[in-house]
Write a protein that holds these residues in place. Structure first.
Motif, mmCIF file in Angstrom:
data_model
loop_
_atom_site.group_PDB
_atom_site.id
_atom_site.type_symbol
_atom_site.label_atom_id
_atom_site.label_comp_id
_atom_site.label_asym_id
_atom_site.label_seq_id
_atom_site.Cartn_x
_atom_site.Cartn_y
_atom_site.Cartn_z
ATOM 1 N N VAL A 175 7.792 -13.386 -9.857
ATOM 2 C CA VAL A 175 7.448 -13.768 -8.633
ATOM 3 C C VAL A 175 7.001 -12.179 -8.323
ATOM 4 C CG1 VAL A 175 8.059 -14.239 -6.335
ATOM 5 C CG2 VAL A 175 8.348 -15.758 -8.305
ATOM 6 N N ARG A 176 6.939 -11.427 -8.752
ATOM 7 C CA ARG A 176 6.779 -10.452 -8.259
ATOM 8 C C ARG A 176 5.326 -9.297 -8.555
ATOM 9 N NH1 ARG A 176 9.868 -8.857 -13.128
ATOM 10 N NH2 ARG A 176 9.075 -8.338 -14.949
ATOM 11 N N ASN A 177 5.034 -10.456 -9.897
ATOM 12 C CA ASN A 177 3.178 -10.322 -9.556
ATOM 13 C C ASN A 177 2.275 -11.095 -9.076
ATOM 14 O OD1 ASN A 177 3.842 -8.697 -12.422
ATOM 15 N ND2 ASN A 177 4.043 -10.415 -13.417
ATOM 16 N N LEU A 178 3.074 -11.336 -7.875
ATOM 17 C CA LEU A 178 1.696 -12.347 -6.835
ATOM 18 C C LEU A 178 1.837 -11.729 -5.604
ATOM 19 C CD1 LEU A 178 3.114 -15.820 -7.020
ATOM 20 C CD2 LEU A 178 1.122 -14.725 -8.368
ATOM 21 N N HIS A 179 0.597 -11.323 -5.321
ATOM 22 C CA HIS A 179 0.682 -10.675 -4.124
ATOM 23 C C HIS A 179 -0.160 -10.630 -3.277
ATOM 24 C CE1 HIS A 179 1.719 -7.180 -6.628
ATOM 25 N NE2 HIS A 179 1.290 -7.744 -7.353
ATOM 26 N N ALA A 180 0.244 -11.185 -1.732
ATOM 27 C CA ALA A 180 -0.306 -11.306 -1.024
ATOM 28 C C ALA A 180 -1.806 -10.813 -0.148
ATOM 29 C CB ALA A 180 0.292 -12.081 0.628
ATOM 30 N N SER A 181 -1.416 -9.884 -0.378
ATOM 31 C CA SER A 181 -2.488 -8.663 0.032
ATOM 32 C C SER A 181 -3.432 -7.815 -1.211
ATOM 33 C CB SER A 181 -2.359 -7.730 0.979
ATOM 34 O OG SER A 181 -3.039 -6.499 1.172
ATOM 35 N N PRO A 182 -4.066 -7.958 -1.388
ATOM 36 C CA PRO A 182 -5.056 -7.173 -1.763
ATOM 37 C C PRO A 182 -5.129 -5.425 -2.313
ATOM 38 C CG PRO A 182 -6.910 -7.536 -0.279
ATOM 39 C CD PRO A 182 -5.903 -8.008 -0.311
ATOM 40 N N THR A 183 -4.664 -4.971 -1.326
ATOM 41 C CA THR A 183 -4.452 -4.015 -1.519
ATOM 42 C C THR A 183 -2.835 -3.404 -1.376
ATOM 43 O OG1 THR A 183 -4.471 -3.420 0.851
ATOM 44 C CG2 THR A 183 -6.686 -2.939 0.305
ATOM 45 N N THR A 184 -2.253 -2.418 -1.943
ATOM 46 C CA THR A 184 -0.980 -1.480 -2.000
ATOM 47 C C THR A 184 -0.552 -0.930 -0.857
ATOM 48 O OG1 THR A 184 -2.017 1.315 -2.417
ATOM 49 C CG2 THR A 184 -1.263 -1.089 -4.647
ATOM 50 N N LYS A 185 0.529 -0.470 -0.420
ATOM 51 C CA LYS A 185 1.131 -0.065 0.599
ATOM 52 C C LYS A 185 0.258 1.411 0.912
ATOM 53 C CE LYS A 185 5.742 -1.593 -0.209
ATOM 54 N NZ LYS A 185 7.169 -1.462 0.145
ATOM 55 N N ALA A 186 -0.120 2.216 0.142
ATOM 56 C CA ALA A 186 -0.864 3.435 0.085
ATOM 57 C C ALA A 186 -2.465 2.693 0.623
ATOM 58 C CB ALA A 186 -0.476 3.900 -1.120
ATOM 59 N N GLY A 187 -3.037 1.933 0.757
ATOM 60 C CA GLY A 187 -4.320 1.191 0.902
ATOM 61 C C GLY A 187 -5.234 1.035 0.198
ATOM 62 N N LYS A 188 -4.781 1.572 -1.467
ATOM 63 C CA LYS A 188 -5.475 1.508 -2.543
ATOM 64 C C LYS A 188 -5.732 0.135 -3.077
ATOM 65 C CE LYS A 188 -4.725 6.274 -4.436
ATOM 66 N NZ LYS A 188 -4.224 6.614 -5.295
ATOM 67 N N PRO A 189 -6.809 -0.464 -3.914
ATOM 68 C CA PRO A 189 -6.954 -1.649 -4.640
ATOM 69 C C PRO A 189 -5.796 -1.891 -5.343
ATOM 70 C CG PRO A 189 -9.050 -0.509 -4.258
ATOM 71 C CD PRO A 189 -8.025 0.296 -3.823
ATOM 72 N N ARG A 190 -5.249 -3.340 -5.742
ATOM 73 C CA ARG A 190 -3.874 -3.214 -6.293
ATOM 74 C C ARG A 190 -5.340 -3.490 -8.786
ATOM 75 N NH1 ARG A 190 0.482 -4.826 -5.203
ATOM 76 N NH2 ARG A 190 0.522 -5.523 -2.635
ATOM 77 N N ARG A 191 -4.645 -2.873 -8.700
ATOM 78 C CA ARG A 191 -5.200 -2.951 -10.386
ATOM 79 C C ARG A 191 -3.951 -4.423 -11.023
ATOM 80 N NH1 ARG A 191 -8.900 0.655 -11.427
ATOM 81 N NH2 ARG A 191 -8.253 0.776 -13.427
ATOM 82 N N THR A 192 -2.993 -4.186 -10.671
ATOM 83 C CA THR A 192 -2.606 -5.551 -11.925
ATOM 84 C C THR A 192 -1.697 -6.684 -11.332
ATOM 85 O OG1 THR A 192 -0.244 -4.286 -11.338
ATOM 86 C CG2 THR A 192 -1.563 -3.543 -12.461
ATOM 87 N N GLY A 193 -1.423 -8.018 -11.372
ATOM 88 C CA GLY A 193 -1.283 -8.998 -10.717
ATOM 89 C C GLY A 193 -1.797 -9.577 -10.263
ATOM 90 N N TYR A 194 -1.697 -10.727 -9.327
ATOM 91 C CA TYR A 194 -2.436 -11.405 -8.994
ATOM 92 C C TYR A 194 -2.880 -11.736 -7.775
ATOM 93 C CZ TYR A 194 -2.658 -13.318 -13.389
ATOM 94 O OH TYR A 194 -2.579 -13.265 -14.717
#
Length: 71
Positions: free
Chosen positions: A47-66
């Motif tokens: 479940v930790r690979n699923l994300h609601a937002s395309p950005t991290t807390k730091a505002g950078k684009p996610r590079r892993t997961g879905y």
């Protein structure tokens, strides 16, 4: 919140498969997914690979997961 039928896209910059949630029980650590387009290639992922937002807390684009496409 994770729900059956949701579609996610790969966060990998090189692309990757779109997945659909097939089985999820709230509180469990894994979710059963399959290819969003064909319904094939069923597998369990954390479940930790699923994300609601395309950005991290730091505002950078996610590079892993879905990343969630539909609710």
């Amino acid at each position: 919140m994770i729900k059956t039928g949701q579609a996610y896209r790969s966060a990998n910059p090189r692309g990757g498969p779109r997945i659909r949630i097939d089985i999820y029980t709230p509180g469990h650590t894994h979710v059963c997914v399959s290819d969003a387009d064909t319904g094939e290639d069923s597998r369990w992922i954390p479940v930790r690979n699923l994300h609601a937002s395309p950005t991290t807390k730091a505002g950078k684009p996610r590079r892993t997961g879905y990343v969630l496409e539909t609710t």
